[in-house]
Design an enzyme around this catalytic site. Structure first.
Site, PDB file in Angstrom:
ATOM      1  N   SER A  61      28.422  37.047  42.679  1.00 28.99           N
ATOM      2  CA  SER A  61      28.750  36.554  41.112  1.00 28.99           C
ATOM      3  C   SER A  61      30.080  35.997  41.272  1.00 28.99           C
ATOM      4  O   SER A  61      30.547  35.107  40.342  1.00 28.99           O
ATOM      5  CB  SER A  61      28.770  37.725  40.327  1.00 28.99           C
ATOM      6  OG  SER A  61      29.980  38.543  40.704  1.00 28.99           O
ATOM      7  N   LYS A 105      35.726  40.275  38.544  1.00 28.76           N
ATOM      8  CA  LYS A 105      35.475  39.054  38.128  1.00 28.76           C
ATOM      9  C   LYS A 105      36.754  38.173  37.500  1.00 28.76           C
ATOM     10  O   LYS A 105      37.953  38.724  37.801  1.00 28.76           O
ATOM     11  CB  LYS A 105      34.863  39.490  36.670  1.00 28.76           C
ATOM     12  CG  LYS A 105      33.490  40.480  36.685  1.00 28.76           C
ATOM     13  CD  LYS A 105      32.424  39.769  37.400  1.00 28.76           C
ATOM     14  CE  LYS A 105      31.261  40.610  37.704  1.00 28.76           C
ATOM     15  NZ  LYS A 105      30.186  40.013  38.472  1.00 28.76           N
TER      16      LYS A 105
END
Length: 204
Positions: A61, A105
């Protein structure tokens, strides 16, 4: 007998001289050495606790910034003092779930801001983030950010750099990230088959 007495006297004199060598100055030096050793150990432990927490990346990701199976070191101190900044990469537990692995993230929206995703582009406080659209792929799914989300005083909105292969704040089961769930800011990455070691900078 005289010889034995002389040898005995010499032994006592030698022993006495050895005892005299342990002076107050030597004791002070030893205590000083012990003190600085303890201080160094404490400082080293604090540095490891504050800057050396290691987290393994799971999934793709964050490509191409970070890669699966890489490890990142997390700065807990700056997060505690000032909180993350826009563009910082953070490690956090989704919903504060201690049974989960840490997610990694990038912070795209800060406390008090309103975030929304429209036609695959990121909007903050109603303004399209042009730089974001130039750097990252157009988002195929807006998720819960299809409608405006007003962030609370301790809430952050995060996205993966690999926007279309990331479970992040757009996902209902993750949502916004509260400051208390954040371990810290990622500052160094190493290991992994594809990734190289190096300092991780802000995405601004």
């Amino acid at each position: 007998m005289a010889f034995r007495r002389r040898r005995k006297n010499e032994f006592h004199l030698e022993y006495h001289n050895k005892k005299k060598k342990i002076t107050p100055q030597i004791i002070r030096e030893v205590l000083s050495w012990v003190f600085y050793t303890v201080v160094a150990i404490v400082i080293a432990a604090m540095l490891v606790m504050g800057f050396g927490k290691s987290v393994e990346l799971v999934g793709d990701s964050m490509e191409p910034s970070l890669y699966a199976d890489q490890y990142v070191l997390v700065n807990k101190v700056s997060t505690y003092l000032t909180g993350p900044s826009r563009g910082d990469i953070i490690a956090f537990l989704p919903n504060g779930n201690t049974n989960s692995h840490y997610y990694v993230k990038r912070v795209v929206a800060l406390p008090g801001e309103t975030v929304q995703i429209i036609d695959g582009a990121l909007y903050i406080n109603g303004t399209m983030q042009v730089t974001d659209s130039e750097v990252y792929d157009k988002m195929e799914e807006a998720g819960i950010a299809a409608s405006p989300i007003k962030l609370g005083a301790d809430e952050y909105f995060v996205l993966g750099d690999n926007r279309n292969s990331s479970e992040d704040s757009r996902s209902a089961n993750i949502g916004v990230v509260k400051e208390s769930w954040i371990l810290g800011t990622v500052w160094y990455a190493y290991g992994g088959e594809q990734g190289s070691s190096g300092i991780v900078g802000s995405g601004d």
